[in-house]
Design a protein around this motif. Structure first.
Motif, mmCIF file in Angstrom:
data_model
loop_
_atom_site.group_PDB
_atom_site.id
_atom_site.type_symbol
_atom_site.label_atom_id
_atom_site.label_comp_id
_atom_site.label_asym_id
_atom_site.label_seq_id
_atom_site.Cartn_x
_atom_site.Cartn_y
_atom_site.Cartn_z
ATOM 1 N N GLY A 99 0.837 -1.192 0.000
ATOM 2 C CA GLY A 99 0.000 0.000 0.000
ATOM 3 C C GLY A 99 0.868 1.237 0.000
ATOM 4 N N CYS A 100 0.624 2.140 -0.926
ATOM 5 C CA CYS A 100 1.463 3.332 -1.094
ATOM 6 C C CYS A 100 0.682 4.574 -0.682
ATOM 7 C CB CYS A 100 1.915 3.469 -2.540
ATOM 8 S SG CYS A 100 2.615 1.955 -3.251
ATOM 9 N N CYS A 101 1.102 5.239 0.379
ATOM 10 C CA CYS A 101 0.494 6.454 0.909
ATOM 11 C C CYS A 101 -0.930 6.165 1.404
ATOM 12 C CB CYS A 101 0.527 7.586 -0.113
ATOM 13 S SG CYS A 101 0.220 9.224 0.628
ATOM 14 N N VAL A 115 -5.280 6.246 12.588
ATOM 15 C CA VAL A 115 -4.875 7.057 11.445
ATOM 16 C C VAL A 115 -5.584 8.398 11.587
ATOM 17 C CG1 VAL A 115 -4.801 7.237 8.930
ATOM 18 C CG2 VAL A 115 -4.670 4.985 10.025
ATOM 19 N N ALA A 116 -4.835 9.493 11.602
ATOM 20 C CA ALA A 116 -5.435 10.806 11.855
ATOM 21 C C ALA A 116 -4.562 11.900 11.253
ATOM 22 C CB ALA A 116 -5.615 11.020 13.360
ATOM 23 N N LYS A 117 -5.062 13.134 11.328
ATOM 24 C CA LYS A 117 -4.367 14.286 10.755
ATOM 25 C C LYS A 117 -3.674 15.152 11.803
ATOM 26 C CE LYS A 117 -7.565 14.684 6.851
ATOM 27 N NZ LYS A 117 -8.542 15.547 6.149
ATOM 28 N N GLY A 118 -3.700 14.718 13.051
ATOM 29 C CA GLY A 118 -3.267 15.595 14.117
ATOM 30 C C GLY A 118 -1.779 15.764 14.299
ATOM 31 N N ARG A 119 -0.950 14.788 13.891
ATOM 32 C CA ARG A 119 0.449 14.828 14.334
ATOM 33 C C ARG A 119 1.490 14.673 13.232
ATOM 34 N NH1 ARG A 119 1.050 10.609 19.123
ATOM 35 N NH2 ARG A 119 3.049 11.701 19.323
ATOM 36 N N LYS A 155 -1.755 14.464 4.311
ATOM 37 C CA LYS A 155 -2.434 15.170 5.394
ATOM 38 C C LYS A 155 -2.609 14.275 6.615
ATOM 39 C CE LYS A 155 -5.072 17.681 1.885
ATOM 40 N NZ LYS A 155 -6.422 17.883 1.304
ATOM 41 N N GLU A 156 -2.866 12.997 6.412
ATOM 42 C CA GLU A 156 -3.059 12.065 7.519
ATOM 43 C C GLU A 156 -1.890 11.091 7.575
ATOM 44 O OE1 GLU A 156 -6.610 9.743 6.863
ATOM 45 O OE2 GLU A 156 -5.693 8.579 5.256
ATOM 46 N N ALA A 157 -1.774 10.399 8.708
ATOM 47 C CA ALA A 157 -0.700 9.422 8.880
ATOM 48 C C ALA A 157 -1.085 8.466 10.005
ATOM 49 C CB ALA A 157 0.618 10.122 9.213
#
Length: 244
Positions: A99-101, A115-119, A155-157
């Motif tokens: 899986g890429c990105c 998985v979130a956009k906060g950090r 944006k997320e990770a």
């Protein structure tokens, strides 16, 4: 020889075509050994049997698995559901997956990670990745440089690694640049198929999608052209050679 199933999530034809060409080129996949599915416009093949594929490769895209359902278009929701629906069988079979990105978010989310956009979002450009102790023992990374640059823009990770997954690569801004579940299920936060030309196309296509101020596009293109990014493509090719 079994084909690779390549799932694409980009609604922009120019970006999707360029990504597919890069996956074939950098991965060393002959066109006849690729089953391409653009999930924004078509469903998964009827009667899909993962055992009849060499592996599954999921490309990147503008969607975010962490967005609330109400914020997702019907197209994005359909794409996400199709990808998430494959993960339980992939994990149960320990079937080759890269899986890429977007694909790392799908895998971690399906496994119960956060998985979130906060950090850990990263701006568009090159980032230095570092191999972990677990990564040094992994066949896709063994013998590669301990530190190398890769192209990112997300944006997320993954913020909390799911149980059953191990971290293979990290960067200062984002600790989970590459993870593995089981022996054969991989995902990268960076884009292993991307060289400067590929990223230049994406900068142009996505300049108004909130990844960066549109006025910075030319400077980002120049930065990508100046970067030395080649190890990620070797990882992609190793995946293809190992399972193809």
């Amino acid at each position: 020889m079994k084909p690779f199933l390549i799932l694409q999530l980009r609604p922009e034809t120019e970006a999707a075509d360029d990504e597919f060409a890069a996956l074939l080129d950098k991965g060393g996949i002959a066109p006849e050994r690729a089953v391409r599915v653009r999930l924004e416009r078509e469903a998964l093949p009827a009667g899909l049997d993962l055992a009849e594929t060499a592996g599954v490769i999921v490309g990147g895209g503008p969607g975010c698995v962490s967005d609330p359902p109400a914020a997702k278009s019907p197209e994005e929701a359909r794409i996400e559901a199709a990808c998430l629906g494959l993960i339980p069988e992939i994990l149960a079979r320990d079937h080759p997956y890269l899986g890429c990105c977007y694909g790392i978010g799908i895998l971690a989310h399906a496994m119960g990670g956060t998985v979130a956009k906060g950090r850990y979002g990263e701006p568009v450009g090159a980032v230095t990745c570092e191999v972990t102790e677990e990564g040094r023992r992994d066949p896709l990374l063994a013998g590669l440089p301990e530190r190398f640059d890769a192209f990112v823009g997300h944006k997320e990770a993954v913020e909390v690694l799911p149980e059953g997954a191990v971290a293979l690569l990290g960067s200062a801004p984002c600790p989970y640049q590459m993870i593995r579940a089981g022996r054969n299920v991989y995902a990268t936060q960076f884009h292993p198929e991307a060289d400067a030309a590929v990223f230049e196309t994406r900068i142009r296509v996505y300049r108004d999608r909130g990844y960066f101020p549109p006025g910075e596009a030319d400077a980002l293109v120049a930065m990508c052209r100046a970067a030395e990014v080649e190890v990620p493509q070797r990882i992609l090719r190793r995946f293809v050679e190992r399972y193809g």
